[in-house]
Write a protein that holds these residues in place. Structure first.
Motif, short mmCIF file in Angstrom:
data_model
loop_
_atom_site.label_atom_id
_atom_site.label_comp_id
_atom_site.label_asym_id
_atom_site.label_seq_id
_atom_site.Cartn_x
_atom_site.Cartn_y
_atom_site.Cartn_z
N ASP A 183 0.76 -1.07 0.01
CA ASP A 183 -0.03 0.18 -0.13
C ASP A 183 0.91 1.20 -0.17
OD1 ASP A 183 -2.15 -1.67 0.04
OD2 ASP A 183 -2.72 -1.39 2.14
N ARG A 184 1.96 1.10 0.93
CA ARG A 184 2.89 2.24 0.76
C ARG A 184 3.36 2.71 -0.54
NH1 ARG A 184 6.06 2.23 6.56
NH2 ARG A 184 4.11 2.75 7.89
N ARG A 185 3.77 1.77 -1.18
CA ARG A 185 4.31 1.71 -2.38
C ARG A 185 3.44 2.10 -3.57
NH1 ARG A 185 8.12 -3.94 -2.57
NH2 ARG A 185 9.72 -3.10 -1.36
N GLU A 186 2.35 1.93 -3.40
CA GLU A 186 1.35 2.34 -4.29
C GLU A 186 0.92 3.86 -3.97
OE1 GLU A 186 -2.02 -0.15 -3.98
OE2 GLU A 186 -1.37 -1.59 -4.95
N MET A 187 0.84 4.16 -2.80
CA MET A 187 0.63 5.57 -2.27
C MET A 187 1.67 6.50 -2.86
SD MET A 187 -1.08 4.86 1.34
CE MET A 187 -1.49 6.71 1.64
N ALA A 188 3.03 5.94 -2.74
CA ALA A 188 4.16 6.59 -3.02
C ALA A 188 4.13 6.98 -4.73
CB ALA A 188 5.57 5.88 -2.54
N CYS A 189 3.77 6.01 -5.46
CA CYS A 189 3.61 6.29 -6.86
C CYS A 189 2.80 7.16 -7.13
CB CYS A 189 3.49 4.96 -7.35
SG CYS A 189 4.94 3.63 -7.26
N ARG A 190 1.45 7.26 -6.49
CA ARG A 190 0.40 8.17 -6.78
C ARG A 190 0.94 9.41 -6.40
NH1 ARG A 190 -3.44 6.17 -3.35
NH2 ARG A 190 -3.50 4.36 -4.59
N LEU A 191 1.40 9.74 -5.25
CA LEU A 191 1.93 10.76 -4.57
C LEU A 191 3.08 11.23 -5.48
CD1 LEU A 191 2.48 13.10 -2.48
CD2 LEU A 191 4.07 11.37 -1.30
N TRP A 192 3.99 10.61 -6.23
CA TRP A 192 5.06 11.09 -7.02
C TRP A 192 4.22 11.67 -8.24
CZ3 TRP A 192 9.68 12.21 -6.23
CH2 TRP A 192 10.61 12.41 -7.50
N ARG A 193 3.39 10.93 -8.85
CA ARG A 193 2.58 11.55 -10.04
C ARG A 193 1.86 12.79 -9.63
NH1 ARG A 193 1.14 5.84 -10.39
NH2 ARG A 193 -0.92 6.53 -9.69
N ARG A 194 1.44 13.06 -8.65
CA ARG A 194 0.68 14.27 -8.25
C ARG A 194 1.72 15.37 -8.09
NH1 ARG A 194 -3.31 11.65 -3.66
NH2 ARG A 194 -5.00 11.13 -4.96
N LEU A 195 2.85 15.10 -7.92
CA LEU A 195 3.88 16.02 -7.31
C LEU A 195 4.57 16.65 -8.79
CD1 LEU A 195 5.79 14.39 -4.51
CD2 LEU A 195 4.92 16.54 -4.36
N GLU A 196 4.33 15.67 -9.79
CA GLU A 196 4.75 16.08 -11.13
C GLU A 196 6.13 16.47 -11.14
OE1 GLU A 196 1.28 17.95 -13.74
OE2 GLU A 196 1.59 18.79 -11.72
N PRO A 197 6.99 15.77 -10.64
CA PRO A 197 8.41 16.28 -10.61
C PRO A 197 9.20 16.74 -12.12
CG PRO A 197 8.40 13.94 -10.63
CD PRO A 197 6.96 14.32 -10.49
N GLU A 198 8.71 16.34 -13.21
CA GLU A 198 8.97 16.94 -14.38
C GLU A 198 8.87 18.42 -14.62
OE1 GLU A 198 4.63 15.65 -14.80
OE2 GLU A 198 6.67 14.64 -14.09
N ARG A 199 8.09 18.88 -13.55
CA ARG A 199 7.98 20.50 -13.76
C ARG A 199 8.66 21.20 -12.87
NH1 ARG A 199 3.40 21.82 -11.38
NH2 ARG A 199 3.38 23.93 -12.07
N TRP A 200 9.29 20.43 -11.76
CA TRP A 200 10.30 21.00 -10.99
C TRP A 200 11.37 21.84 -11.39
CZ3 TRP A 200 11.44 16.83 -6.59
CH2 TRP A 200 10.41 16.33 -5.89
#
Length: 204
Positions: A4-21
């Protein structure tokens, strides 16, 4: 829970949109972790257009911030020279970098104010899957809509944290955990010892 933590982490990473940083994640050294409000708000799906990013790094955070400022045409503001905390301002983004306190990330997180602010996301590493680090059980509190202080001493370490608890509870529509509410009431007068500009910044 690990899955669950890995799934939540992946979802969070997508929401953070690191490609826009304004600074790509791979520009930060190995062991860097995102902590604090961006993790909390990302898990709640309430991130703004340019979320403030708080990163914990293993080495000298001020030297790193200065180096990144030079490389990415930003500016470095030293926030706390003694604890090695600096702010990188670049293209309208704010990235705070702090030297990790203690021997590991879990020790650093144990020094924080509330459990929902003590969840970390180590930046993407090709050799390790994304996974949330949550030694203070902030995820259950987040899912339950509860604001729980990690400890009374943590709050008293910086009395501004007492006010922050009330602000976060109101902002997130969270319930204050009973013991946390008791601590805040018992020590409310200590907020008067906090510099006015810090109080203003917290409320803004």
């Amino acid at each position: 829970m690990t899955c669950d933590r890995r799934e939540m982490a992946c979802r969070l990473w997508r929401r953070l949109e690191p490609e826009r940083w304004p600074v790509p994640p791979d520009a930060f050294p190995a062991g860097t972790a995102l902590v604090g409000g961006a993790v909390r708000d990302g898990l709640l799906d309430r991130l703004g257009e340019r979320p403030d990013l708080d990163l914990v790094v293993e080495g000298d955070a001020i030297a790193l911030t200065r180096r990144l400022a030079r490389g990415h045409h930003g500016s470095c503001v030293v926030l706390d020279a003694e604890r090695s905390i600096a702010r990188l301002v670049v293209r309208g983004w704010t990235i705070d970098l702090a030297h990790r306190m203690g021997d590991d990330l879990a020790t650093d997180l144990a020094r924080r104010d509330y459990s929902v602010n003590a969840i970390a996301l180590p930046l993407a590493d090709p050799d390790h899957p994304l996974e949330l680090v949550d030694p203070q059980d902030g995820l259950p509190d987040l899912l339950a809509g509860q604001l729980r202080a990690i400890g009374e001493a943590n709050l008293l370490n910086d009395p501004l944290r007492l006010l922050r608890g009330l602000r976060l509870a109101a902002e997130l529509a969270f319930e204050l955990e009973a013991k946390t509410a008791t601590w805040i009431r018992a020590h409310a007068a200590r907020c008067g010892t906090v510099a006015g500009e810090r109080v203003l910044a917290e409320l803004e």
